[in-house]
Write a protein that holds these residues in place. Structure first.
Motif, short mmCIF file in Angstrom:
data_model
loop_
_atom_site.label_atom_id
_atom_site.label_comp_id
_atom_site.label_asym_id
_atom_site.label_seq_id
_atom_site.Cartn_x
_atom_site.Cartn_y
_atom_site.Cartn_z
N PRO A 281 -8.75 29.06 16.44
CA PRO A 281 -7.50 28.30 16.59
C PRO A 281 -7.45 27.04 15.72
O PRO A 281 -6.38 26.64 15.24
CB PRO A 281 -7.46 27.94 18.09
N LEU A 282 -8.63 26.42 15.49
CA LEU A 282 -8.65 25.22 14.66
C LEU A 282 -8.37 25.56 13.18
O LEU A 282 -7.69 24.80 12.48
CB LEU A 282 -10.03 24.53 14.78
N LYS B 65 -6.54 28.04 12.27
CA LYS B 65 -5.09 28.28 12.25
C LYS B 65 -4.34 26.97 12.10
O LYS B 65 -3.44 26.86 11.26
CB LYS B 65 -4.66 29.01 13.53
N ASN B 66 -4.72 25.95 12.90
CA ASN B 66 -4.04 24.65 12.81
C ASN B 66 -4.19 24.06 11.41
O ASN B 66 -3.22 23.56 10.82
CB ASN B 66 -4.61 23.67 13.84
N ILE B 67 -5.42 24.10 10.87
CA ILE B 67 -5.68 23.52 9.54
C ILE B 67 -4.82 24.22 8.48
O ILE B 67 -4.16 23.56 7.66
CB ILE B 67 -7.19 23.63 9.19
N LYS B 68 -4.83 25.56 8.51
CA LYS B 68 -4.06 26.30 7.50
C LYS B 68 -2.55 26.08 7.68
O LYS B 68 -1.82 25.98 6.68
CB LYS B 68 -4.38 27.79 7.58
N ASP B 69 -2.10 26.03 8.95
CA ASP B 69 -0.66 25.84 9.18
C ASP B 69 -0.23 24.44 8.73
O ASP B 69 0.88 24.27 8.18
CB ASP B 69 -0.33 26.04 10.67
N ILE B 70 -1.09 23.44 8.96
CA ILE B 70 -0.75 22.07 8.52
C ILE B 70 -0.65 22.03 7.00
O ILE B 70 0.28 21.44 6.43
CB ILE B 70 -1.79 21.06 9.05
#
Ligand SMILES: Nc1ncnc2c1ncn2[C@@H]1O[C@H](COP(=O)(O)OP(=O)(O)OP(=O)(O)O)[C@@H](O)[C@H]1O
Length: 118
Positions: free
Chosen positions: A85-86, A88-93
């Motif tokens: 999930p982290l 995912k957050n990094i790539k989405d940001i």
């Protein structure tokens, strides 16, 4: 600058990085097409030096965001290939940064070209 690489080598590596992103990222090829279209439109509508400056800054901003996004994506794939999930957050940001840069560029292009078209 790496002493052993030298200035010419640093430029070569940087251009190699851009070429790598162009080969591996479909979005980078979309940016390339958009950059070509904006430059063609700039010549067609005889943009002023100030308008060219805005086009250069907006285009460079999008390319910078896209290349950093690609570097972050590849770093995460290397460091943590599994789903997380982290990650995912990094790539989405990072993708969000590209989106914001692209929106800003579209607004800038609209401000320059719409009055010339309408
Ligand atoms: N390891 C992972 N863990 C969790 N989610 C991930 C992971 N890898 C990718 N994702 C999700 O999939 C999306 C696309 O990731 P990918 O690395 O495939 O980039 P991409 O297809 O090149 O996307 P972009 O359009 O941002 O360049 C990410 O924004 C993220 O939401």
């Amino acid at each position: 600058m790496n002493r052993r690489t030298g200035l010419a080598g640093s430029f070569r590596n940087a251009f190699r990085g851009i070429a790598t992103a162009l080969r591996s990222e479909p979005n980078a090829r979309i940016h390339l097409a958009a950059t070509g279209a904006v430059i063609a439109a700039g010549y067609w509508f005889r943009c002023s030096p100030g308008e060219w400056a805005v086009i250069a800054i907006a285009t460079g901003f999008v390319w910078t965001a896209e290349l950093l996004n690609t570097a972050i994506e590849k770093s995460m794939d290397l460091l943590h290939p599994d789903h997380h999930p982290l990650v995912k957050n990094i790539k989405d940001i990072a993708a969000g940064a590209v989106l914001l840069a692209a929106i800003a560029a579209v607004v800038a292009a609209g401000c320059i070209f719409l009055p010339k078209i309408l």
